[in-house]
Structure formats: structure tokens, C-alpha cells
Design an enzyme around this catalytic site. Structure first.
Site, short mmCIF file in Angstrom:
data_model
loop_
_atom_site.label_atom_id
_atom_site.label_comp_id
_atom_site.label_asym_id
_atom_site.label_seq_id
_atom_site.Cartn_x
_atom_site.Cartn_y
_atom_site.Cartn_z
N PRO A 136 5.25 -3.87 -4.77
CA PRO A 136 5.74 -5.04 -5.47
C PRO A 136 4.64 -5.91 -6.07
O PRO A 136 3.59 -6.11 -5.47
CB PRO A 136 6.51 -5.81 -4.40
CG PRO A 136 6.02 -5.29 -3.10
CD PRO A 136 5.60 -3.89 -3.35
N ASN A 137 4.95 -6.37 -7.27
CA ASN A 137 4.13 -7.30 -8.05
C ASN A 137 2.85 -6.70 -8.61
O ASN A 137 2.15 -7.36 -9.37
CB ASN A 137 3.81 -8.57 -7.23
CG ASN A 137 5.08 -9.28 -6.81
OD1 ASN A 137 5.95 -9.52 -7.64
ND2 ASN A 137 5.21 -9.58 -5.54
N ARG B 8 -1.32 -11.66 -13.10
CA ARG B 8 -1.08 -12.39 -11.86
C ARG B 8 -2.39 -12.75 -11.17
O ARG B 8 -3.21 -11.88 -10.89
CB ARG B 8 -0.24 -11.52 -10.92
CG ARG B 8 -0.07 -12.07 -9.54
CD ARG B 8 0.61 -11.04 -8.64
NE ARG B 8 0.66 -11.52 -7.28
CZ ARG B 8 0.59 -10.75 -6.22
NH1 ARG B 8 0.48 -9.45 -6.35
NH2 ARG B 8 0.65 -11.27 -5.02
N TYR C 173 -7.05 -10.85 -8.42
CA TYR C 173 -6.78 -9.47 -8.79
C TYR C 173 -7.46 -8.99 -10.07
O TYR C 173 -7.35 -7.82 -10.41
CB TYR C 173 -5.26 -9.26 -8.93
CG TYR C 173 -4.53 -9.53 -7.64
CD1 TYR C 173 -4.58 -8.61 -6.59
CD2 TYR C 173 -3.81 -10.71 -7.44
CE1 TYR C 173 -3.92 -8.85 -5.40
CE2 TYR C 173 -3.15 -10.95 -6.26
CZ TYR C 173 -3.21 -10.01 -5.24
OH TYR C 173 -2.56 -10.26 -4.06
N ASN D 10 -0.81 1.41 -2.21
CA ASN D 10 -0.95 -0.03 -2.15
C ASN D 10 0.47 -0.58 -2.12
O ASN D 10 1.10 -0.74 -3.15
CB ASN D 10 -1.72 -0.57 -3.36
CG ASN D 10 -1.95 -2.06 -3.28
OD1 ASN D 10 -1.29 -2.76 -2.50
ND2 ASN D 10 -2.86 -2.57 -4.09
N ALA E 184 2.94 -6.55 -0.54
CA ALA E 184 3.47 -7.34 0.56
C ALA E 184 4.30 -6.52 1.54
O ALA E 184 4.44 -6.90 2.71
CB ALA E 184 4.30 -8.50 0.01
N GLU F 190 -4.36 3.86 2.72
CA GLU F 190 -3.80 2.54 2.46
C GLU F 190 -4.85 1.72 1.71
O GLU F 190 -6.02 1.73 2.08
CB GLU F 190 -3.45 1.85 3.78
CG GLU F 190 -2.93 0.45 3.61
CD GLU F 190 -2.67 -0.26 4.93
OE1 GLU F 190 -2.63 -1.51 4.92
OE2 GLU F 190 -2.52 0.41 5.97
N HIS G 182 -5.79 -2.05 -0.46
CA HIS G 182 -5.49 -3.43 -0.86
C HIS G 182 -6.63 -3.91 -1.75
O HIS G 182 -7.80 -3.75 -1.40
CB HIS G 182 -5.33 -4.34 0.35
CG HIS G 182 -4.20 -3.92 1.21
ND1 HIS G 182 -2.89 -4.18 0.88
CD2 HIS G 182 -4.17 -3.19 2.35
CE1 HIS G 182 -2.10 -3.64 1.80
NE2 HIS G 182 -2.87 -3.03 2.70
N ARG H 187 -7.00 -13.80 3.86
CA ARG H 187 -5.80 -14.48 3.34
C ARG H 187 -4.92 -14.95 4.50
O ARG H 187 -5.37 -15.01 5.63
CB ARG H 187 -5.08 -13.51 2.40
CG ARG H 187 -6.01 -13.11 1.24
CD ARG H 187 -5.37 -12.20 0.25
NE ARG H 187 -4.31 -12.93 -0.45
CZ ARG H 187 -3.42 -12.32 -1.20
NH1 ARG H 187 -3.42 -11.01 -1.35
NH2 ARG H 187 -2.48 -13.02 -1.82
#
Length: 138
Positions: A9-10, A17, A22, A71, A74, A95, A97, A104
Site C-alpha cells: 500500500p501507498n 508521497r 521516500y 515491500n 504498512a 523483506e 523497507h 519511525r
């Protein structure tokens, strides 16, 4: 070697964004660069904002690919289902990120994917995708 990059998502908003987190490059542009840099790899890219579609894609490619770069955005921190899908497939999953999730919010420190992953790449920006692909070439 067949590798599927799956973004959650996103991540379709990369380049727009939060560019301070990012960056300003779209993933489609970055992916074109990956294809040019790694011509020996058969790269596929998939993105969805929908949890079930991500699980379906993992099931689809999780038995006939050489690697998956995931990735999950969330969903990493909330989806037992995606974590179970990673554990249920044969293809190794890295995995990934883009940001350092440990700098964060605290809820981002938990991953439901990590226990089933072959490895993790966290906090190297888009270059993390290069690192993940390199891990499959070694």
C-alpha cells in the site's frame, strides 16, 4: 533467474508521497533502471493497495520464481495473513523497507513478515531494491 518485486500500500505514490522520506523518483522509473542494470534477471513488478491481492500474488509466484522482494508497506506491521503467506511458499523472500522503520513510530518496529523472510533490507532508500536483488545473485 526469475525475481518478482511486490510492493504494498501507498508505494504507488513513490515520487509524490513524502519525498523527504521516500525520494522523488517513481517506482516505475526506478524499476526501468533495475531492468537495465540487471539484464540477466527476469524481473516482474507488482503493486497493490489491497492485502488479499498481495497474498494472492505471493501464492501465484511463490512456487515458480527464484526470489521475491517484498515491500509490504504498512501491512508489514499489521498483516498476519501476509506473514503466513510468506511462510507458506517455497520461494525465498527478502523483506524490504525504503525507510529505516526503527527510526519511525514504535508500531513500525514489529514485522509479521520477518520470521518467514530469508533476509531484510531496511533504510537504504530505493537502493535497497538493488541490495535485495544482489542477495539473490550471490
Amino acid at each position: 533467474m526469475k525475481i518478482c518485486i511486490i510492493n504494498g500500500p501507498n508505494l504507488n505514490l513513490l515520487g509524490k508521497r513524502e519525498p523527504e522520506v521516500y525520494g522523488s523518483t517513481t517506482f516505475e522509473d526506478y524499476f526501468a533502471g533495475l531492468q537495465a542494470k540487471y539484464p540477466q534477471l527476469q524481473l516482474e513488478y507488482y503493486q497493490s493497495n489491497i492485502e488479499g491481492e498481495l497474498i494472492d500474488k505471493l501464492h501465484e509466484v511463490g512456487f515458480n520464481n527464484d526470489g521475491i522482494v517484498l515491500n509490504a508497506g504498512a501491512y508489514t506491521h499489521t498483516s498476519v495473513g501476509i506473514g503466513d503467506a510468506v511462510k507458506g511458499i517455497e520461494t525465498p523472500v527478502v523483506e524490504l523497507h525504503i525507510s529505516n522503520t526503527y527510526t519511525r513510530e514504535e508500531f513500525r518496529h514489529q514485522s509479521y513478515i520477518a520470521a518467514g523472510a530469508a533476509g531484510l533490507v531496511i533504510g537504504f532508500g530505493l537502493k535497497g531494491y538493488d541490495l535485495a536483488l544482489e542477495s539473490f545473485l550471490r
